[in-house]
Design a protein around this motif. Structure first.
Motif, PDB file in Angstrom:
ATOM      1  N   ASP B 309     -13.653  46.352  58.751  1.00 54.39           N
ATOM      2  CA  ASP B 309     -13.700  47.750  59.187  1.00 54.39           C
ATOM      3  C   ASP B 309     -12.322  48.389  59.167  1.00 54.39           C
ATOM      4  N   SER B 310     -11.288  47.575  59.295  1.00 51.80           N
ATOM      5  CA  SER B 310      -9.920  48.106  59.349  1.00 51.80           C
ATOM      6  C   SER B 310      -8.960  46.933  59.227  1.00 51.80           C
ATOM      7  N   GLU B 311      -7.756  47.209  58.764  1.00 52.95           N
ATOM      8  CA  GLU B 311      -6.753  46.137  58.743  1.00 52.95           C
ATOM      9  C   GLU B 311      -6.050  46.028  60.093  1.00 52.95           C
ATOM     10  N   GLU B 312      -6.317  46.996  60.959  1.00 53.64           N
ATOM     11  CA  GLU B 312      -5.642  47.018  62.251  1.00 53.64           C
ATOM     12  C   GLU B 312      -6.685  47.035  63.361  1.00 53.64           C
ATOM     13  N   PHE B 313      -6.283  46.506  64.511  1.00 56.53           N
ATOM     14  CA  PHE B 313      -7.203  46.546  65.662  1.00 56.53           C
ATOM     15  C   PHE B 313      -6.407  46.890  66.907  1.00 56.53           C
ATOM     16  N   THR B 314      -7.093  47.375  67.884  1.00 56.70           N
ATOM     17  CA  THR B 314      -6.461  47.603  69.183  1.00 56.70           C
ATOM     18  C   THR B 314      -7.473  47.305  70.279  1.00 56.70           C
ATOM     19  N   ARG B 315      -6.959  47.180  71.484  1.00 61.55           N
ATOM     20  CA  ARG B 315      -7.841  46.921  72.612  1.00 61.55           C
ATOM     21  C   ARG B 315      -8.022  48.193  73.422  1.00 61.55           C
ATOM     22  N   VAL B 316      -9.123  48.268  74.140  1.00 68.13           N
ATOM     23  CA  VAL B 316      -9.323  49.316  75.138  1.00 68.13           C
ATOM     24  C   VAL B 316      -9.862  48.625  76.383  1.00 68.13           C
ATOM     25  N   VAL B 317      -9.788  49.307  77.495  1.00 68.37           N
ATOM     26  CA  VAL B 317     -10.355  48.743  78.725  1.00 68.37           C
ATOM     27  C   VAL B 317     -11.769  49.274  78.868  1.00 68.37           C
ATOM     28  N   LEU B 318     -12.708  48.386  79.082  1.00 70.89           N
ATOM     29  CA  LEU B 318     -14.116  48.779  79.198  1.00 70.89           C
ATOM     30  C   LEU B 318     -14.667  48.356  80.552  1.00 70.89           C
ATOM     31  N   GLU B 319     -15.518  49.193  81.119  1.00 73.27           N
ATOM     32  CA  GLU B 319     -16.272  48.774  82.294  1.00 73.27           C
ATOM     33  C   GLU B 319     -17.646  48.314  81.801  1.00 73.27           C
ATOM     34  N   VAL B 320     -18.091  47.192  82.283  1.00 75.31           N
ATOM     35  CA  VAL B 320     -19.414  46.713  81.875  1.00 75.31           C
ATOM     36  C   VAL B 320     -20.243  46.446  83.135  1.00 75.31           C
TER      37      VAL B 320
END
Lengths: 220, 755
Positions: B309-320
């Motif tokens: 999907d992309s050569e780069e990735f990042t994180r996000v904070v998720l509430e589950v």
């Protein structure tokens, strides 16, 4: 094309060719890189010597090829008037990319490393460029570096190996990512470095020919 | 297909479990994924891709034998297991010494070859290993390592955890904390490598490399953990040897090689982790699903095609949403009067480490079984023993400083000979004795005998030098309080005066113009940018630099001009000191050029740790003289100030044991009749210690151990050593000698608690 018989100048525009030019804006195709001027007097001697000695102190024993990160700590990136002299530059709170790029280049040279001026064209959006237009206008300095949603930017190319360069952006304090995925906000669209002899230089997966603009990514 | 995945901790320094689960779900939408955890506080258990949970009691409660049997039954039943925790993987490797086809983790032999810090398995890869030292060695040697590496060092645990230790007291505190957390003394110090961090993640099954990707960190957490990155193929010059190594190791499972690329492009291998990294799903996003490849190889069941999907990735904070059957446990109440909740890390790995230690697993401590040894004691110079042999201890009223005459004589002679050797016809090198390091007349007299100049920071110190026989033109005056006490200014001309500020420079100019002060050399002390100091004229802005240049131009022309630079090498490190030296020379050259005043004297100090000065490479000093001559051809004299290097070894503190207190769990406290009043520098550097055997009179070097030496004062912080091992038979009345106490310990000691 000029026709003497008709006393008429026809501009024959090959549109596909223009669109395919590596520099996305014609206004910077022949734009020269920036240099800080010297008054030839003690005022600029002291200022320039200070910059050089300060840089060596800031290296902290690290490798000479380390980027001069301290430039961005000392000066905020912002408008600066041109021409500018060393004694004026060191007294300012803000310096633009041309002044910072010139300093980085001189510092690498002082460290005994080979570097060249580098020009970038970068993609932003009109929200960002309108902010910069306002700021530069308020300081009554040239906004020639802004063209709609793209900007002209200056940095420094450091020779890092045989036929290989790395691009240091002293306004940001980072090495530009040669693996960049594409254009987009902040993305690099085109690069030109001035090596004076038109040699081909490897920059990651790209080849940059000296003194010529090289397209890095398509303008979205 | 059922796959068990552990290591689901998802805090700021996450384990890879959730990333593995996400990647497996992408490759195997219909697989049954079971999360394994040892605490219901671990937030990853609530991740939506998990079909089931297998929550165990915390490691410190678990019966490893019965738990191991259950894991075996699962694997025998056809389930797969991917461990997301180093220690759990190590325990599993120990549990299945011959491996298990469904256990997707490395074998024990591989663990031994990737053990930190040497990572034996790295041979063949285009990487270097950062310089390191085991904390098994003496504190004296550890301190030397820190100085050598400019105090840019990391203290690392055997499994996780690293602490930056920029000073000795921080090191001691970090060592105590890490040893306690990981139940072992087997730590190591590693020199810092500056650069950009990148990793290679691999997946292999029974020695066959199934894939590998390279990731560069593009954003990091405050702890330096990956927050965003870019992913690309591993270059051939890395991949080919990696394939061979993986085969040699018979590797199964995920793995990660954590590295730093320095400004020259050299890769330094920091560690090789025996599991997938927490950013594993970032690579899946970029089109390389290594957990799925692993399961595919082990099971023979084709995974879904990979998709980039992309050569780069990042994180996000998720509430589950929290699973209804695993409600959140309550938050413990803060301890009364304390701040914060003082909770243990929910992964519980320190508890597993403790369990494994208790069970005597050899894999934890290497094969020598020396996990908790106090290491070798520091070597004590023969001259110390010779000096001690001449002391009549019947007459010594402890606590008392002992003057090591033979040692001191040797050190002064050695320094003098070296200065003579590296002097040239053009440039004389002369030592100066810093009186503040120890104003004992015996040391000042030795300095004079061996051709040293005397360096004082006050007129009182200059008078102390004159009293021993120095002439005024053999004295250098320095520092911000140099004119105190005013009525002690000697009549004759001084050898040199260095101004500590622009105001001091103005005052000196006036005093010399009025004929109140005479000096053969007059100059300035400069303070380099980027080093914290309150001394000297700062150079941190063009404005102050210009002021300095203007000031230098006003200095009297009938005195020679000079520059003084002083920075404690023991504090900033040896290599850093030499860099500062070069930096100073550059500033000097600029000052000379811009002011038009030739620099004729260069006064370079100091604060050298004795070993660095006396045992340092003579070539370094000789090269320094060459460099000075090349950059500053007008310099005629280099004044070299070793600082405490002369005084520190020249005295020791004798003390006696007053009482030995036995506490619980082998904890011993010995009260001595000395105190921090006599050893004010005890937390800045280790002291070599000797105990005199009551029976034989022999001197026994003290090893590191668990005994605290408590001072005699009723002060909570009067602990003169926190980690010694008193030889068996030590009792009240025994004599202990703290060597290396002749510098600031002696000169800054104070009278306290003596009535």
């Amino acid at each position: 094309m000029y026709s003497a018989a008709d006393n008429r100048l026809d501009l024959i525009v090959d549109e596909p060719q223009i669109l395919d030019r590596p520099c996305p804006s014609t206004r910077w195709e022949q734009f020269p890189y920036s240099s800080i001027a010297h008054h030839g007097e003690a005022c600029c001697d002291v200022a320039r010597e200070w910059v050089m000695s300060y840089d060596f102190a800031q290296l902290n024993g690290a490798d000479a090829a380390s980027g001069p990160r301290w430039l961005r700590q000392k000066w905020k990136w912002g408008p600066s008037p041109w021409p500018i002299h060393w004694c004026e530059a060191v007294e300012r709170d803000t310096l633009d990319c041309g002044a910072l790029g010139c300093m980085a280049r001189e510092l690498f040279a002082e460290r005994g490393l080979q570097s060249f001026p580098a020009q970038f064209v970068q993609q932003y959006d009109e929200g960002a460029t309108s902010q910069w237009l306002g700021k530069w206008d308020a300081e009554q300095v040239s906004t020639h570096w802004i063209d709609e949603d793209v900007i002209y930017h200056e940095a420094c190319a450091l020779v890092s190996g045989d036929g290989e360069v790395k691009l240091f952006d002293p306004s940001a304090g980072w090495w530009v990512n040669s693996r960049q995925a594409g254009g987009g906000y902040g993305g690099l669209l085109a690069v030109r470095l001035f090596d004076g002899d038109g040699r081909a230089w490897r920059w990651g997966r790209h080849t940059l020919r000296g003194d010529e603009w090289t397209k890095i990514a398509e303008r979205p | 297909m059922k796959i068990y995945v552990s290591g689901l901790y998802s805090g700021g320094n996450p384990q890879p479990g959730v990333g593995i689960v996400r990647s497996l779900r992408q490759g195997y939408p219909n697989a049954t994924l079971t999360g394994v955890e040892y605490s219901n506080r671990v937030s990853g258990i609530h991740w939506q891709d998990l079909d089931d949970l297998w929550i165990q009691r915390p490691w410190d409660e678990l019966d490893l034998e019965s738990y191991g049997a259950k894991v075996k039954a699962l694997l025998d039943g056809g389930a797969y297991w991917i461990s997301g925790s180093d220690l759990e993987a190590m325990w599993l490797a120990d549990l299945f010494p011959d491996g298990h086809r469904n256990l997707l983790a490395p074998p024990m032999a591989a663990f031994k070859r990737i053990a930190k810090p040497g990572v034996e398995a790295h041979e063949g890869l285009p990487v270097a290993i950062p310089t390191h030292i085991s904390t098994d060695v003496s504190d004296w040697d550890l301190h030397a390592f820190c100085r050598r590496h400019n105090w840019r060092v990391w203290l690392k645990g055997p499994y996780y955890d690293a602490a930056r230790t920029p000073s000795w007291d921080v090191f001691e505190a970090a060592r105590a904390a890490l040893s306690k957390v990981w139940s072992t003394q087997k730590l190591f110090l590693q020199a810092h490598v500056g650069g950009y961090e990148e990793s290679v993640m691999l997946s292999a099954y029974r020695g066959e490399l199934l894939g590998a990707v390279s990731m560069r960190k593009r954003d990091i957490t405050p702890e330096g953990k990956t927050w965003a990155g870019d992913v690309c193929d591993v270059p051939g010059d890395f991949l080919d040897p990696l394939r061979r190594i993986v085969r040699d190791l018979n590797w199964t499972g995920g793995g990660e090689l954590e590295m730093v690329r320095d400004p020259k492009g050299q890769l330094w291998l920091l560690e090789w982790n025996p599991r997938f990294p927490a950013w594993v799903h970032g690579a899946t996003i970029a089109g390389t699903n290594l957990p799925a490849r692993l399961v595919q190889e082990a099971s023979g069941i084709l995974a879904r095609p990979e998709r980039a999907d992309s050569e780069e990735f990042t994180r996000v904070v998720l509430e589950v949403p929290v699973r209804a059957d695993y409600p959140l446990p309550p938050l413990p109440e803060p301890f009364a009067g304390a701040i914060g909740h003082s909770m243990k890390h929910p992964s519980g790995l320190p508890a597993l480490a403790e369990q494994l230690h208790k069970n005597g697993r050899a894999m934890m401590d290497g094969e020598d079984g020396s996990a908790d040894s106090g290491g070798a004691p520091a070597a004590v110079p023969e001259s110390f023993l010779a000096d001690l042999a001449g002391v009549d201890f019947e007459q010594v009223q402890t606590p008392e400083f002992l003057f090591f005459e033979k040692t001191a004589e040797g050190l002064f002679r050695q320094a003098s000979e070296r200065a003579h050797r590296i002097s040239t016809n053009e440039t004389q090198v002369v030592n100066a004795y810093s009186i503040k390091t120890n104003p004992d007349p015996r040391l000042i007299a030795l300095a004079r005998k061996h051709g040293f100049l005397a360096e004082g920071i006050s007129l009182a110190e200059i008078q102390a030098a004159l009293a021993v026989g120095f002439r005024t033109d053999e004295c250098i005056l320095n520092g911000p309080g140099k004119w105190w006490p005013r009525d002690m200014l000697p009549d004759g001309p001084l050898h040199a005066v260095f101004c500590d500020s622009i105001a001091d420079l103005e005052r000196t100019v006036e005093a010399m113009a009025a004929g109140d002060l005479a000096a053969h050399h007059v100059g300035v002390r400069i303070r380099t940018p980027n080093v914290t100091s309150r001394f000297g004229i700062p150079l941190d802005s063009p404005k102050t630099f210009r002021k300095l240049i203007d000031g230098v131009k006003r200095l009297p022309q009938d005195s020679k001009f000079g520059i003084h630079f002083h920075m404690a090498s023991s504090h900033i490190g040896v290599a850093q000191w030499w860099h500062l030296f070069e930096s100073i020379l550059k500033w000097c050259r600029s000052i000379e050029t811009l002011s038009g005043r030739s620099i004729e004297i260069l006064d370079m100090g100091g604060g050298w740790f004795p070993d660095d000065w006396h045992d340092g490479e003579e070539g370094d000093f000789a090269r320094a003289v060459d460099t000075v001559r090349a950059l500053l051809p007008n310099v005629r004299q280099i004044v070299s100030e070793p600082g405490k290097a002369m005084a520190q070894p020249s005295m020791a503190l004798a003390m006696r044991v007053l009482e030995i207190q036995q506490h619980e769990e082998d904890h011993v406290e010995a009260v001595v009749d000395a105190s921090i009043a006599e050893l004010p520098m005890h937390f800045f550097y280790p002291h070599r210690m000797l105990r005199r055997c009551g029976e034989t009179g022999a001197w026994q070097p003290l090893r590191r151990g668990k005994t605290h030496l408590m001072g005699r004062l009723c002060m909570e912080h009067d602990v003169v050593a926190a980690n010694v091992q008193l030889p068996e038979g030590t009792r009240a009345g025994d004599l202990i000698i703290f060597c290396d106490a002749g510098g600031y310990d002696r000169s800054m000691s104070y009278v306290f608690g003596r009535g």
